[in-house]
Write an enzyme that holds these catalytic residues in place. Structure first.
Site, PDB file in Angstrom:
ATOM      1  N   ASP A 118     -53.832   4.981  13.425  1.00 57.53           N
ATOM      2  CA  ASP A 118     -54.828   4.214  14.184  1.00 57.53           C
ATOM      3  C   ASP A 118     -54.885   2.762  13.724  1.00 57.53           C
ATOM      4  O   ASP A 118     -55.892   2.085  13.892  1.00 57.53           O
ATOM      5  CB  ASP A 118     -56.214   4.873  14.065  1.00 57.53           C
ATOM      6  CG  ASP A 118     -56.693   4.943  12.623  1.00 57.53           C
ATOM      7  OD1 ASP A 118     -55.879   4.763  11.700  1.00 57.53           O
ATOM      8  OD2 ASP A 118     -57.909   5.170  12.426  1.00 57.53           O
ATOM      9  N   LYS A 169     -64.081   4.840   0.269  1.00 62.10           N
ATOM     10  CA  LYS A 169     -65.380   4.495   0.858  1.00 62.10           C
ATOM     11  C   LYS A 169     -66.507   4.447  -0.187  1.00 62.10           C
ATOM     12  O   LYS A 169     -67.430   5.264  -0.159  1.00 62.10           O
ATOM     13  CB  LYS A 169     -65.718   5.483   1.971  1.00 62.10           C
ATOM     14  CG  LYS A 169     -64.638   5.522   3.051  1.00 62.10           C
ATOM     15  CD  LYS A 169     -65.051   6.192   4.316  1.00 62.10           C
ATOM     16  CE  LYS A 169     -63.987   6.057   5.381  1.00 62.10           C
ATOM     17  NZ  LYS A 169     -62.779   6.843   5.238  1.00 62.10           N
ATOM     18  N   ASP A 227     -57.853  -1.614  11.826  1.00 61.31           N
ATOM     19  CA  ASP A 227     -58.026  -0.176  12.037  1.00 61.31           C
ATOM     20  C   ASP A 227     -58.824  -0.024  13.332  1.00 61.31           C
ATOM     21  O   ASP A 227     -59.946  -0.521  13.429  1.00 61.31           O
ATOM     22  CB  ASP A 227     -58.805   0.397  10.843  1.00 61.31           C
ATOM     23  CG  ASP A 227     -59.194   1.855  11.023  1.00 61.31           C
ATOM     24  OD1 ASP A 227     -59.397   2.291  12.171  1.00 61.31           O
ATOM     25  OD2 ASP A 227     -59.318   2.556  10.019  1.00 61.31           O
TER      26      ASP A 227
HETATM   27  N1  GDD Z   1     -52.631  15.369  11.306  1.00 59.72           N
HETATM   28  C1  GDD Z   1     -53.819  14.947  10.867  1.00 59.72           C
HETATM   29  N2  GDD Z   1     -54.694  15.891  10.416  1.00 59.72           N
HETATM   30  N3  GDD Z   1     -54.129  13.638  10.890  1.00 59.72           N
HETATM   31  C2  GDD Z   1     -55.357  13.247  10.441  1.00 59.72           C
HETATM   32  C3  GDD Z   1     -56.310  14.167   9.974  1.00 59.72           C
HETATM   33  C4  GDD Z   1     -55.957  15.560   9.963  1.00 59.72           C
HETATM   34  O1  GDD Z   1     -56.720  16.435   9.565  1.00 59.72           O
HETATM   35  N4  GDD Z   1     -57.432  13.485   9.610  1.00 59.72           N
HETATM   36  C5  GDD Z   1     -57.187  12.175   9.839  1.00 59.72           C
HETATM   37  N5  GDD Z   1     -55.939  12.030  10.355  1.00 59.72           N
HETATM   38  C6  GDD Z   1     -55.296  10.766  10.729  1.00 59.72           C
HETATM   39  C7  GDD Z   1     -56.137   9.956  11.725  1.00 59.72           C
HETATM   40  O2  GDD Z   1     -55.764  10.268  13.052  1.00 59.72           O
HETATM   41  C8  GDD Z   1     -55.804   8.512  11.350  1.00 59.72           C
HETATM   42  O3  GDD Z   1     -54.662   8.058  12.048  1.00 59.72           O
HETATM   43  C9  GDD Z   1     -55.480   8.587   9.860  1.00 59.72           C
HETATM   44  O4  GDD Z   1     -55.230   9.972   9.570  1.00 59.72           O
HETATM   45  C10 GDD Z   1     -56.634   8.085   8.965  1.00 59.72           C
HETATM   46  O5  GDD Z   1     -57.815   8.802   9.291  1.00 59.72           O
HETATM   47  P1  GDD Z   1     -59.170   8.060   9.701  1.00 59.72           P
HETATM   48  O6  GDD Z   1     -60.148   9.117  10.037  1.00 59.72           O
HETATM   49  O7  GDD Z   1     -58.913   7.010  10.703  1.00 59.72           O
HETATM   50  O8  GDD Z   1     -59.591   7.432   8.308  1.00 59.72           O
HETATM   51  P2  GDD Z   1     -60.427   6.113   8.029  1.00 59.72           P
HETATM   52  O9  GDD Z   1     -60.110   5.036   8.975  1.00 59.72           O
HETATM   53  O10 GDD Z   1     -61.858   6.489   7.891  1.00 59.72           O
HETATM   54  O11 GDD Z   1     -59.881   5.705   6.547  1.00 59.72           O
HETATM   55  C11 GDD Z   1     -58.503   5.626   6.296  1.00 59.72           C
HETATM   56  O12 GDD Z   1     -57.956   4.395   6.754  1.00 59.72           O
HETATM   57  C12 GDD Z   1     -58.430   3.207   6.098  1.00 59.72           C
HETATM   58  C13 GDD Z   1     -57.662   2.018   6.644  1.00 59.72           C
HETATM   59  O13 GDD Z   1     -57.974   1.833   7.947  1.00 59.72           O
HETATM   60  C14 GDD Z   1     -58.263   5.770   4.775  1.00 59.72           C
HETATM   61  O14 GDD Z   1     -56.879   5.886   4.563  1.00 59.72           O
HETATM   62  C15 GDD Z   1     -58.816   4.565   4.008  1.00 59.72           C
HETATM   63  O15 GDD Z   1     -58.515   4.652   2.636  1.00 59.72           O
HETATM   64  C16 GDD Z   1     -58.203   3.278   4.568  1.00 59.72           C
HETATM   65  O16 GDD Z   1     -58.761   2.134   3.917  1.00 59.72           O
HETATM   66 MG    MG Z   2     -59.030   4.917  10.718  1.00 62.61          MG
END
Ligand code: GDD
Ligand code: MG
Length: 374
Positions: A118, A169, A227
């Site tokens: 994403d 976070k 993001d």
């Molecule tokens: N296959 C799969 N299965 N993918 C997953 C799952 C799962 O259970 N959970 C999350 N994802 C994928 C999401 O679709 C996304 O592309 C990515 O993993 C990160 O998940 P998010 O839910 O978007 O996390 P976030 O935005 O809160 O935090 C993450 O991204 C930040 C940067 O934008 C973390 O990696 C943070 O540490 C980071 O700073």
């Molecule tokens: Mg994200």
């Protein structure tokens, strides 16, 4: 080189638009986010990508197909391919579990990329790999400086490259404003850290451990990066992409604009779009395929999904309008609104800021305070 793209999250913060399509396929300047990522990966020499899917796996497979820009695509689902009744595992594997699941596809001889699906970026992936090769670590992660690190993974860096601490976070006392940008190079040793068939968070379980073992490194990136997790991010992602990738507006050849239409750069207009007299479109607007806009309509900082029609004298500002929506005459849609697919907004309706309307709703009265219409 291979890359695994995490694309199985539910996109809860982007509901109701993510109820009907995965956030990874949301259009940025009328192209699905993951297509833009795959194009950049192809330019950086990636030949094989594994899409780690879960929620709306079929939609992703159908949209992306077997290959893109010369990259061979494999789909690896968190959910086993067995009848519902026989399933032993029903959940999601998190951000770590899908990597272990794809061990065979990724192979155990070379390092590989893992990307959050994403993220919109035009970073130079090869540069991150170059940095990784100069370390003896198990993981190198791209880092980005932000004003408010609280919604991200945050690192404490020593000696420019070594990460001493990784906190996901942090509620307070973030160790710095350098955050995890969701782009990693991982050595095959990572497979030893993740249990098979179990949910695992890279950010909460694995990275903190690697930091303690002095096996986690970071490299700051300064390119376009965002993001696309929330509606305002999605509008901002479109704005940044339009600005970075297109000097001026781009219109599909098959689109018909009236002579008296005013386009304020930058705008992306897809095929078969019709815009009527005296309408002012832009800046920062994407009009999807088959969108029809009436006369004297004003749209700025907004994304209009395909097959939507907007009638005369309507104004839309900083909003996202879903697919096949019908917006009547003299409607006012204010900033932060999300209108679900197939909805109808009747003539004269005013919608206050930050209203979310679920798919297929018929709205005939003003909505004057922020809420979700279900
Ligand atoms: N296959 C799969 N299965 N993918 C997953 C799952 C799962 O259970 N959970 C999350 N994802 C994928 C999401 O679709 C996304 O592309 C990515 O993993 C990160 O998940 P998010 O839910 O978007 O996390 P976030 O935005 O809160 O935090 C993450 O991204 C930040 C940067 O934008 C973390 O990696 C943070 O540490 C980071 O700073
Ligand atoms: Mg994200």
């Amino acid at each position: 080189m291979k890359a695994l793209i995490l694309a199985g999250g539910f996109g809860t913060r982007l509901r109701p638009l993510s109820c009907t399509r995965p956030k990874h396929l949301f259009p940025i300047a009328n192209r699905p986010l993951l297509e833009l990522t795959l194009e950049k990966l192809a330019n950086n020499g990636i030949k094989k990508a594994i899409l780690a899917v879960n929620f709306m796996a079929r939609e992703l497979e159908r949209a992306l197909g077997k290959s893109k820009y010369g990259i061979k695509l494999h789909f690896s689902s968190d959910l086993p391919d067995e009848p519902q009744a026989k399933r032993t595992f029903k959940g999601a594997l998190g951000t770590g579990g899908p990597i272990k699941l794809a061990e065979r596809l990724l192979g155990t001889s070379d390092p590989f990329f893992v990307l959050n699906g994403d993220i919109l970026t035009n970073t130079n992936y090869s540069r991150i790999m170059k940095t990784h090769r100069k370390t003896d670590g198990i993981a190198t992660i791209a880092l980005r400086r932000v004003k408010d690190p609280s919604r991200y993974g945050v690192v404490e860096l020593v000696d420019k490259k070594l990460i001493r601490r990784f906190v996901e976070k942090p509620s307070d006392n973030a160790p710095s404003n350098l955050i995890n940008a969701g782009i990693y190079i991982l050595e095959p040793d990572i497979f030893e850290y993740i249990l098979p068939g179990k949910t695992c968070s890279l950010e909460r379980e694995i990275f903190p451990k690697l930091a303690l073992e002095k096996a986690l490194f970071g490299v700051e990136i300064k390119d376009l990066w965002i993001d696309v997790g929330e509606p305002t991010d999605f509008i901002e992602a479109n704005r940044l992409w339009l600005k970075a990738e297109k000097e001026t507006s781009t219109h599909s050849q098959k689109t018909r604009l009236d002579e008296r239409v005013k386009i304020k750069d930058a705008v992306a207009i897809d095929e078969n779009v019709v815009v009527g007299n005296e309408s002012i479109i832009g800046p920062n607007v994407a009009l999807g395929k088959d969108v029809s806009i009436g006369n004297a309509v004003r749209i700025k900082d907004s994304i209009i999904f395909p097959h939507t029609s907007i009638s005369d004298l309507t104004t839309i500002e900083s909003a996202i309008i879903g697919e096949s929506v019908t917006v009547g005459r003299q409607v006012k849609i204010k900033n932060g609104c999300l209108i679900g697919d197939n909805s109808i907004i009747r003539d004269g309706v005013t919608i206050a800021p930050d209203v979310r309307i679920c798919p297929a709703k018929d709205i005939s009265e003003d909505i004057l305070r922020s809420r979700c219409v279900v």
